[in-house]
Design an enzyme around this catalytic site. Structure first.
Site, PDB file in Angstrom:
ATOM      1  N   ASP A  59       0.960  -1.241   0.083  1.00  0.00           N
ATOM      2  CA  ASP A  59       0.090   0.065  -0.124  1.00  0.00           C
ATOM      3  C   ASP A  59       0.955   1.169   0.162  1.00  0.00           C
ATOM      4  O   ASP A  59       1.938   1.254   0.919  1.00  0.00           O
ATOM      5  CB  ASP A  59      -0.961  -0.024   1.319  1.00  0.00           C
ATOM      6  N   LEU A  81       1.716   4.071 -10.709  1.00  0.00           N
ATOM      7  CA  LEU A  81       0.305   4.233 -11.064  1.00  0.00           C
ATOM      8  C   LEU A  81      -0.492   4.389  -9.834  1.00  0.00           C
ATOM      9  O   LEU A  81      -2.003   4.849 -10.322  1.00  0.00           O
ATOM     10  CB  LEU A  81      -0.176   3.255 -12.079  1.00  0.00           C
ATOM     11  N   THR A 128      -0.384  14.376 -14.123  1.00  0.00           N
ATOM     12  CA  THR A 128      -1.766  14.746 -14.473  1.00  0.00           C
ATOM     13  C   THR A 128      -1.814  16.359 -14.851  1.00  0.00           C
ATOM     14  O   THR A 128      -1.059  17.099 -14.363  1.00  0.00           O
ATOM     15  CB  THR A 128      -2.531  14.307 -13.553  1.00  0.00           C
ATOM     16  N   GLU A 130      -4.104  17.624 -14.304  1.00  0.00           N
ATOM     17  CA  GLU A 130      -4.835  18.515 -13.357  1.00  0.00           C
ATOM     18  C   GLU A 130      -3.970  19.442 -12.643  1.00  0.00           C
ATOM     19  O   GLU A 130      -4.373  20.439 -11.925  1.00  0.00           O
ATOM     20  CB  GLU A 130      -5.581  17.542 -12.310  1.00  0.00           C
ATOM     21  N   ARG A 187     -12.494   1.920 -17.870  1.00  0.00           N
ATOM     22  CA  ARG A 187     -12.438   3.295 -16.986  1.00  0.00           C
ATOM     23  C   ARG A 187     -13.562   3.026 -15.796  1.00  0.00           C
ATOM     24  O   ARG A 187     -14.367   2.453 -16.032  1.00  0.00           O
ATOM     25  CB  ARG A 187     -12.800   4.268 -18.135  1.00  0.00           C
TER      26      ARG A 187
HETATM   27  P1  NAP Z   1      -7.395   4.019 -11.212  1.00  0.00           P
HETATM   28  O1  NAP Z   1      -8.366   3.000 -12.423  1.00  0.00           O
HETATM   29  O2  NAP Z   1      -8.400   4.685 -10.312  1.00  0.00           O
HETATM   30  O3  NAP Z   1      -6.442   2.872 -10.538  1.00  0.00           O
HETATM   31  C1  NAP Z   1      -5.630   3.272  -9.665  1.00  0.00           C
HETATM   32  C2  NAP Z   1      -4.912   2.172  -8.707  1.00  0.00           C
HETATM   33  O4  NAP Z   1      -4.288   2.748  -7.713  1.00  0.00           O
HETATM   34  C3  NAP Z   1      -5.629   1.044  -8.494  1.00  0.00           C
HETATM   35  O5  NAP Z   1      -4.954  -0.266  -8.649  1.00  0.00           O
HETATM   36  C4  NAP Z   1      -5.940   1.156  -6.840  1.00  0.00           C
HETATM   37  O6  NAP Z   1      -5.989  -0.057  -6.391  1.00  0.00           O
HETATM   38  C5  NAP Z   1      -4.284   1.723  -6.649  1.00  0.00           C
HETATM   39  N1  NAP Z   1      -4.529   2.235  -5.349  1.00  0.00           N
HETATM   40  C6  NAP Z   1      -5.362   3.352  -4.682  1.00  0.00           C
HETATM   41  N2  NAP Z   1      -5.032   3.577  -3.743  1.00  0.00           N
HETATM   42  C7  NAP Z   1      -3.671   2.770  -3.240  1.00  0.00           C
HETATM   43  C8  NAP Z   1      -3.072   2.888  -2.091  1.00  0.00           C
HETATM   44  N3  NAP Z   1      -3.219   3.463  -1.190  1.00  0.00           N
HETATM   45  N4  NAP Z   1      -1.949   1.742  -2.252  1.00  0.00           N
HETATM   46  C9  NAP Z   1      -1.580   1.185  -3.188  1.00  0.00           C
HETATM   47  N5  NAP Z   1      -2.376   1.204  -4.419  1.00  0.00           N
HETATM   48  C10 NAP Z   1      -3.511   1.999  -4.371  1.00  0.00           C
HETATM   49  O7  NAP Z   1      -6.626   4.978 -11.885  1.00  0.00           O
HETATM   50  P2  NAP Z   1      -6.103   4.967 -13.510  1.00  0.00           P
HETATM   51  O8  NAP Z   1      -6.960   5.792 -14.377  1.00  0.00           O
HETATM   52  O9  NAP Z   1      -5.639   3.845 -14.018  1.00  0.00           O
HETATM   53  O10 NAP Z   1      -4.687   6.222 -13.333  1.00  0.00           O
HETATM   54  C11 NAP Z   1      -3.525   5.720 -13.032  1.00  0.00           C
HETATM   55  C12 NAP Z   1      -2.622   6.628 -12.397  1.00  0.00           C
HETATM   56  O11 NAP Z   1      -2.656   7.783 -13.521  1.00  0.00           O
HETATM   57  C13 NAP Z   1      -3.160   7.402 -11.269  1.00  0.00           C
HETATM   58  O12 NAP Z   1      -2.052   7.844 -10.451  1.00  0.00           O
HETATM   59  C14 NAP Z   1      -3.955   8.491 -11.820  1.00  0.00           C
HETATM   60  O13 NAP Z   1      -3.891   9.692 -10.693  1.00  0.00           O
HETATM   61  C15 NAP Z   1      -3.113   9.230 -12.944  1.00  0.00           C
HETATM   62  N6  NAP Z   1      -3.637   9.697 -14.025  1.00  0.00           N
HETATM   63  C16 NAP Z   1      -4.841   9.162 -14.678  1.00  0.00           C
HETATM   64  C17 NAP Z   1      -5.315   9.930 -15.796  1.00  0.00           C
HETATM   65  C18 NAP Z   1      -6.560   9.269 -16.536  1.00  0.00           C
HETATM   66  O14 NAP Z   1      -7.240  10.044 -17.162  1.00  0.00           O
HETATM   67  N7  NAP Z   1      -6.828   7.892 -16.151  1.00  0.00           N
HETATM   68  C19 NAP Z   1      -4.823  11.116 -15.978  1.00  0.00           C
HETATM   69  C20 NAP Z   1      -3.699  11.604 -15.539  1.00  0.00           C
HETATM   70  C21 NAP Z   1      -2.977  10.840 -14.289  1.00  0.00           C
HETATM   71  P3  NAP Z   1      -7.423  -0.659  -5.927  1.00  0.00           P
HETATM   72  O15 NAP Z   1      -7.926  -1.362  -7.375  1.00  0.00           O
HETATM   73  O16 NAP Z   1      -7.235  -1.614  -5.071  1.00  0.00           O
HETATM   74  O17 NAP Z   1      -8.439   0.674  -5.712  1.00  0.00           O
HETATM   75  O1  G4F Z   2     -14.307  12.265 -15.256  1.00  0.00           O
HETATM   76  P1  G4F Z   2     -13.901  13.240 -14.563  1.00  0.00           P
HETATM   77  O2  G4F Z   2     -14.081  12.716 -13.036  1.00  0.00           O
HETATM   78  O3  G4F Z   2     -12.200  13.332 -14.560  1.00  0.00           O
HETATM   79  P2  G4F Z   2     -11.253  14.604 -13.901  1.00  0.00           P
HETATM   80  O4  G4F Z   2     -11.599  15.214 -12.731  1.00  0.00           O
HETATM   81  O5  G4F Z   2     -10.743  15.226 -15.139  1.00  0.00           O
HETATM   82  O6  G4F Z   2     -10.027  13.661 -13.558  1.00  0.00           O
HETATM   83  C1  G4F Z   2      -9.533  12.468 -14.364  1.00  0.00           C
HETATM   84  O7  G4F Z   2      -8.618  12.988 -15.112  1.00  0.00           O
HETATM   85  C2  G4F Z   2      -7.269  13.828 -14.692  1.00  0.00           C
HETATM   86  C3  G4F Z   2      -6.363  14.183 -15.922  1.00  0.00           C
HETATM   87  O8  G4F Z   2      -6.908  15.516 -16.064  1.00  0.00           O
HETATM   88  C4  G4F Z   2      -6.747  12.382 -13.801  1.00  0.00           C
HETATM   89  F1  G4F Z   2      -5.478  13.077 -13.185  1.00  0.00           F
HETATM   90  C5  G4F Z   2      -7.631  12.051 -12.722  1.00  0.00           C
HETATM   91  O9  G4F Z   2      -6.903  10.745 -12.161  1.00  0.00           O
HETATM   92  C6  G4F Z   2      -8.924  11.234 -13.314  1.00  0.00           C
HETATM   93  O10 G4F Z   2      -8.529  10.353 -14.024  1.00  0.00           O
HETATM   94  O11 G4F Z   2     -14.485  14.798 -14.483  1.00  0.00           O
HETATM   95  C7  G4F Z   2     -14.081  15.317 -15.834  1.00  0.00           C
HETATM   96  C8  G4F Z   2     -15.113  16.541 -15.822  1.00  0.00           C
HETATM   97  C9  G4F Z   2     -14.977  17.485 -14.691  1.00  0.00           C
HETATM   98  O12 G4F Z   2     -14.977  18.722 -14.690  1.00  0.00           O
HETATM   99  C10 G4F Z   2     -16.126  17.218 -13.947  1.00  0.00           C
HETATM  100  O13 G4F Z   2     -16.743  18.293 -13.162  1.00  0.00           O
HETATM  101  O14 G4F Z   2     -16.319  16.154 -16.164  1.00  0.00           O
HETATM  102  C11 G4F Z   2     -17.153  16.911 -15.046  1.00  0.00           C
HETATM  103  N1  G4F Z   2     -18.429  16.251 -14.736  1.00  0.00           N
HETATM  104  C12 G4F Z   2     -19.395  16.568 -15.060  1.00  0.00           C
HETATM  105  N2  G4F Z   2     -20.564  15.893 -14.635  1.00  0.00           N
HETATM  106  C13 G4F Z   2     -18.649  15.237 -14.080  1.00  0.00           C
HETATM  107  C14 G4F Z   2     -19.906  14.815 -13.965  1.00  0.00           C
HETATM  108  N3  G4F Z   2     -17.384  14.326 -13.566  1.00  0.00           N
HETATM  109  C15 G4F Z   2     -17.903  13.307 -12.824  1.00  0.00           C
HETATM  110  N4  G4F Z   2     -16.975  12.283 -12.332  1.00  0.00           N
HETATM  111  N5  G4F Z   2     -19.414  12.920 -12.698  1.00  0.00           N
HETATM  112  C16 G4F Z   2     -20.229  13.743 -13.314  1.00  0.00           C
HETATM  113  O15 G4F Z   2     -21.340  13.357 -13.137  1.00  0.00           O
END
Ligand code: NAP
Ligand code: G4F
Length: 363
Positions: A59, A81, A128, A130, A187
């Site tokens: 963890d 990740l 990210t 963000e 996702r």
């Molecule tokens: P995700 O589907 O939410 O996966 C997150 C992973 O982290 C899961 O395997 C989760 O395990 C694990 N985790 C959470 N808390 C933990 C802890 N305390 N110790 C160890 N493992 C832990 O996220 P993702 O979309 O694959 O994203 C991967 C990474 O890229 C993340 O760091 C995210 O912040 C970053 N990121 C994602 C995006 C995007 O658009 N997807 C964009 C930019 C950056 P469990 O299955 O046990 O919960």
């Molecule tokens: O899909 P989201 O929750 O993604 P968000 O906040 O962009 O974060 C994801 O992308 C990041 C990279 O930029 C990662 F770092 C992060 O780990 C994650 O993977 O929301 C996208 C947008 C936001 O502006 C939110 O306010 O969609 C808007 N939104 C509108 N309605 C909603 C909703 N978001 C969610 N989750 N649920 C809604 O009903």
């Protein structure tokens, strides 16, 4: 000799695609998992019989477990990740988010150093878009100033800077990929894209009446997760340790995404009203299918993400437009249409079985 990679967050969307990618390249892949009372391995279940795929409990909030797994695996490459990755949840659990997304990164870097692997092990940090938050420039590139706008983004900013610090202080090969949103059939269901594609599929098949969303005008640069994991690997194969923006270079609103997803599910939407009163209406039936709920508004929302992937294209030879926005929405909707159809068939079979049991037709 086959290379050894350690992936934290292997059960997540990106972890599962990256595992497939590295296994295909001949890597020994080690992943960290967490104990849970329910099954959480759906995304990697198909890999568990592969002899090159290994799982370990660890963890990110627990230094000892991180140290132990790194000392045991002695990886050539670490892909960090693991994260509390939901921005909205970070407002509810800010301290935990910091423990995992900020100091969790430090735990990995320090464990690598303490294990004497600083010269051998390359580290990828999942950073990210963000970080750009309340954006100060569009589109955003590696030079754009950061303005994090959520507890998640502030924690990830620490992760970004501590990686840079270890690179400069200890000459370690550690880099951040500044990834813009990337989506897929895998996702998580509470991120907006998947919430929409699943709801469109359920509404189209009569299993849901309405979809409630937050800010429909929010803009994102959405890519396909399967394409993005290649970039994580390319960043670690680069000659020099550097940070890269990974994005498609195209921007769309949440409303655009919903319009297209419903269209692919067979429903044409028209939009009426503004702000919290805006509604998505089925052109054919006049029924309101999408409404805005303030429950999904965030205390501070990032609304204008748009990446410039020129550096990754130029220096890594990565193609940011391998999968188009339309293809991404299509593949997510197709997958959810199939998932919902299977669920409906299962329900039908279960209903029939119960009836046959009650009537004594089967025992
Ligand atoms: P995700 O589907 O939410 O996966 C997150 C992973 O982290 C899961 O395997 C989760 O395990 C694990 N985790 C959470 N808390 C933990 C802890 N305390 N110790 C160890 N493992 C832990 O996220 P993702 O979309 O694959 O994203 C991967 C990474 O890229 C993340 O760091 C995210 O912040 C970053 N990121 C994602 C995006 C995007 O658009 N997807 C964009 C930019 C950056 P469990 O299955 O046990 O919960
Ligand atoms: O899909 P989201 O929750 O993604 P968000 O906040 O962009 O974060 C994801 O992308 C990041 C990279 O930029 C990662 F770092 C992060 O780990 C994650 O993977 O929301 C996208 C947008 C936001 O502006 C939110 O306010 O969609 C808007 N939104 C509108 N309605 C909603 C909703 N978001 C969610 N989750 N649920 C809604 O009903």
């Amino acid at each position: 000799m086959a290379k050894t990679a350690l992936i934290t967050g292997v059960t997540g969307q990106d972890g599962s695609y990256l595992s497939e990618f590295l296994l295909e390249k001949g890597y020994q892949v080690h992943g960290t998992i967490r104990r849970s009372s329910v099954d959480f391995r759906e995304r990697i279940a198909h890999l568990e019989d592969n002899p090159a795929f290994h799982l370990h409990y660890a963890d990110l909030s627990d230094s000892l477990s991180i140290m132990q797994v790194i000392a045991k695996v002695r990886p050539d490459e670490i892909y960090n990740l693991a994260a509390q990755s939901h921005v909205q949840v970070s407002f509810d659990c800010p301290e935990y988010t910091a423990q995992v997304d900020a100091t969790g990164v430090l735990r990995i870097l320090e464990a690598v150093r303490q294990c004497g692997l600083a010269d051998k092990c390359r580290i990828y940090q999942a950073s990210t878009s963000e970080l750009y938050g309340k954006v100060e420039q569009v589109p955003q590139n590696e030079e754009t100033p950061f303005h994090p706008y959520s507890p998640y983004a502030v924690a990830k900013l620490y992760g970004f800077w501590i990686v840079r610090e270890y690179r400069e202080a200890y000459n370690m090969f550690c880099c951040s990929g500044i990834l813009f949103n990337h989506e897929s059939e895998r996702r998580g269901e509470t991120f907006v894209t998947r919430k929409i594609t699943l709801a469109a599929a359920r509404i189209a098949q009569g299993k849901q009446d309405k979809l409630y969303l937050g800010n429909l005008s929010s803009m994102r640069d959405w890519g396909y997760a399967r394409d993005y994991v290649e970039c994580m690997w390319l960043i670690l194969q680069n000659e020099k340790p550097e940070d890269f923006v990974i994005a498609t270079g195209e921007q769309h609103s949440v409303r655009d995404f919903a319009t297209l997803a419903f269209r692919y599910a067979g429903i044409e939407l028209r939009w009426e009203g503004e702000g919290a009163d805006e509604k998505g209406i089925d052109v054919k039936t006049g029924k309101v299918l999408v409404e805005v709920s303030p429950d999904f508004y965030r205390p501070t929302d990032v609304v204008n993400l748009w990446g410039d992937p020129s550096k990754a294209r130029r220096e890594l030879g990565w193609n940011p437009q391998k999968t188009s926005f339309e293809q991404l929405v299509r593949l997510m909707v197709d997958s959810d249409m199939e998932k919902v159809a299977i669920e409906r068939a299962d329900e039908h079979i279960k209903r029939n079985l119960v009836e046959y049991l009650e009537k004594g037709i089967v025992k």
